[in-house]
Design a protein around this motif. Structure first.
Motif, mmCIF file in Angstrom:
data_model
loop_
_atom_site.group_PDB
_atom_site.id
_atom_site.type_symbol
_atom_site.label_atom_id
_atom_site.label_comp_id
_atom_site.label_asym_id
_atom_site.label_seq_id
_atom_site.Cartn_x
_atom_site.Cartn_y
_atom_site.Cartn_z
ATOM 1 N N MET A 1 5.571 -68.630 38.248
ATOM 2 C CA MET A 1 4.178 -68.743 38.675
ATOM 3 C C MET A 1 4.009 -68.089 40.044
ATOM 4 S SD MET A 1 1.873 -72.139 38.869
ATOM 5 C CE MET A 1 0.139 -71.928 38.885
ATOM 6 N N ASN A 2 2.888 -67.413 40.233
ATOM 7 C CA ASN A 2 2.594 -66.729 41.479
ATOM 8 C C ASN A 2 2.390 -67.748 42.602
ATOM 9 O OD1 ASN A 2 1.686 -65.001 43.474
ATOM 10 N ND2 ASN A 2 0.295 -63.902 42.106
ATOM 11 N N LYS A 3 2.971 -67.462 43.757
ATOM 12 C CA LYS A 3 2.891 -68.397 44.882
ATOM 13 C C LYS A 3 1.852 -67.979 45.924
ATOM 14 C CE LYS A 3 6.490 -70.964 43.708
ATOM 15 N NZ LYS A 3 6.487 -72.330 43.400
ATOM 16 N N GLU A 4 0.957 -67.064 45.567
ATOM 17 C CA GLU A 4 -0.079 -66.630 46.494
ATOM 18 C C GLU A 4 -0.991 -67.813 46.828
ATOM 19 O OE1 GLU A 4 -0.539 -63.715 48.036
ATOM 20 O OE2 GLU A 4 1.144 -62.771 47.030
ATOM 21 N N PRO A 5 -1.500 -67.866 48.065
ATOM 22 C CA PRO A 5 -2.461 -68.918 48.412
ATOM 23 C C PRO A 5 -3.686 -68.847 47.492
ATOM 24 C CG PRO A 5 -1.707 -67.773 50.376
ATOM 25 C CD PRO A 5 -1.180 -67.007 49.190
ATOM 26 N N ILE A 6 -4.178 -70.000 47.106
ATOM 27 C CA ILE A 6 -5.254 -70.077 46.110
ATOM 28 C C ILE A 6 -6.507 -69.329 46.546
ATOM 29 C CG2 ILE A 6 -6.175 -72.298 46.907
ATOM 30 C CD1 ILE A 6 -6.651 -72.944 43.904
ATOM 31 N N LEU A 7 -6.882 -69.434 47.816
ATOM 32 C CA LEU A 7 -8.101 -68.765 48.259
ATOM 33 C C LEU A 7 -7.942 -67.249 48.265
ATOM 34 C CD1 LEU A 7 -9.385 -71.188 51.016
ATOM 35 C CD2 LEU A 7 -10.105 -71.000 48.636
ATOM 36 N N ARG A 8 -6.714 -66.767 48.499
ATOM 37 C CA ARG A 8 -6.469 -65.326 48.412
ATOM 38 C C ARG A 8 -6.643 -64.868 46.963
ATOM 39 N NH1 ARG A 8 -3.108 -61.439 47.088
ATOM 40 N NH2 ARG A 8 -2.866 -59.616 48.387
ATOM 41 N N GLU A 9 -6.138 -65.649 46.024
ATOM 42 C CA GLU A 9 -6.288 -65.311 44.604
ATOM 43 C C GLU A 9 -7.763 -65.299 44.198
ATOM 44 O OE1 GLU A 9 -4.164 -64.321 42.106
ATOM 45 O OE2 GLU A 9 -2.759 -64.061 43.763
ATOM 46 N N ILE A 10 -8.507 -66.270 44.676
ATOM 47 C CA ILE A 10 -9.936 -66.322 44.370
ATOM 48 C C ILE A 10 -10.633 -65.100 44.963
ATOM 49 C CG2 ILE A 10 -12.100 -67.564 44.838
ATOM 50 C CD1 ILE A 10 -10.423 -70.170 44.588
ATOM 51 N N SER A 11 -10.291 -64.769 46.192
ATOM 52 C CA SER A 11 -10.874 -63.604 46.848
ATOM 53 C C SER A 11 -10.564 -62.317 46.092
ATOM 54 C CB SER A 11 -10.368 -63.508 48.288
ATOM 55 O OG SER A 11 -10.881 -62.371 48.918
ATOM 56 N N THR A 13 -9.751 -62.021 42.929
ATOM 57 C CA THR A 13 -10.451 -62.069 41.648
ATOM 58 C C THR A 13 -11.913 -61.663 41.834
ATOM 59 O OG1 THR A 13 -8.979 -63.807 40.862
ATOM 60 C CG2 THR A 13 -11.076 -63.568 39.708
ATOM 61 N N SER A 14 -12.533 -62.183 42.879
ATOM 62 C CA SER A 14 -13.920 -61.853 43.168
ATOM 63 C C SER A 14 -14.077 -60.359 43.446
ATOM 64 C CB SER A 14 -14.406 -62.671 44.365
ATOM 65 O OG SER A 14 -15.726 -62.326 44.688
ATOM 66 N N LYS A 15 -13.170 -59.807 44.223
ATOM 67 C CA LYS A 15 -13.232 -58.369 44.532
ATOM 68 C C LYS A 15 -13.093 -57.534 43.265
ATOM 69 C CE LYS A 15 -11.614 -58.657 49.259
ATOM 70 N NZ LYS A 15 -10.540 -58.371 50.209
ATOM 71 N N ARG A 16 -12.143 -57.895 42.406
ATOM 72 C CA ARG A 16 -11.970 -57.155 41.146
ATOM 73 C C ARG A 16 -13.229 -57.235 40.284
ATOM 74 N NH1 ARG A 16 -6.795 -59.902 40.878
ATOM 75 N NH2 ARG A 16 -5.278 -58.513 41.820
ATOM 76 N N PHE A 17 -13.794 -58.423 40.216
ATOM 77 C CA PHE A 17 -15.009 -58.617 39.430
ATOM 78 C C PHE A 17 -16.145 -57.753 39.984
ATOM 79 C CE2 PHE A 17 -19.031 -61.019 38.907
ATOM 80 C CZ PHE A 17 -19.174 -60.872 37.541
ATOM 81 N N HIS A 18 -16.342 -57.785 41.292
ATOM 82 C CA HIS A 18 -17.431 -57.018 41.897
ATOM 83 C C HIS A 18 -17.211 -55.510 41.769
ATOM 84 C CE1 HIS A 18 -19.996 -60.206 43.323
ATOM 85 N NE2 HIS A 18 -18.914 -60.875 43.647
ATOM 86 N N CYS A 19 -15.974 -55.071 41.848
ATOM 87 C CA CYS A 19 -15.680 -53.650 41.625
ATOM 88 C C CYS A 19 -16.034 -53.249 40.201
ATOM 89 C CB CYS A 19 -14.210 -53.351 41.910
ATOM 90 S SG CYS A 19 -13.807 -53.295 43.656
ATOM 91 N N TYR A 20 -15.684 -54.098 39.255
ATOM 92 C CA TYR A 20 -16.003 -53.825 37.848
ATOM 93 C C TYR A 20 -17.523 -53.769 37.653
ATOM 94 C CZ TYR A 20 -16.595 -54.405 32.848
ATOM 95 O OH TYR A 20 -16.988 -54.236 31.552
#
Length: 146
Positions: A1-11, A13-20
């Motif tokens: 499982m990825n150990k990235e901080p949750i808020l970084r992952e959310i950020s 994800t949001s950036k990828r979504f907005h780019c799309y």
């Protein structure tokens, strides 16, 4: 499982979504700066320019310039308030409502894929996102009061 901080992952994800969304909107001829305003007006109906500034967390000059372009393109209309001449109200035109439907299709493309992957976990995931958003808002409000 990825150990990235949750808020970084959310950020991220949001950036990828907005780019799309930006890329897809531009492919169908909608400037990326238009979609937040169109969606906000679609959800809320007629709003003042200041309400758009507050709701979208954008600057007054950004909103004003974008609305000017959108009005020229025929997507919105601006009307001075009959109650207060200092207030300009904004609403979608018929053409703006058509564009809103196209934007909704773009959003649905992504949401359907995500929900397909999440399956039965969808409701729990949405509840967690709401909880995280509330926690961040609480921290933000506490800092503003200090």
């Amino acid at each position: 499982m990825n150990k990235e901080p949750i808020l970084r992952e959310i950020s991220m994800t949001s950036k990828r979504f907005h780019c799309y969304v930006r890329r897809r909107c531009e492919q169908i001829g909608i400037p990326s700066s238009y979609h937040p305003i169109i969606m906000c007006l679609s959800r809320n109906g007629e709003m003042s320019q200041q309400e758009l500034v507050d709701k979208l967390h954008l600057s007054k000059p950004t909103i004003s310039l974008t609305l000017q372009k959108m009005e020229q393109d025929g997507y919105i209309k601006r009307v001075q308030s009959s109650m207060d001449a200092r207030i300009t109200n904004v609403s979608l035109t018929a053409e703006g409502k058509k564009i809103d439907e196209l934007i909704k299709e773009v959003f649905n493309e992504v949401e359907n894929k995500v929900f397909e992957i999440l399956g039965e976990k969808k409701d729990n995931f949405l509840n967690l996102l709401h909880d995280i958003n509330d926690a961040i808002e609480s921290v933000d409000l506490n800092e503003k009061e200090s």
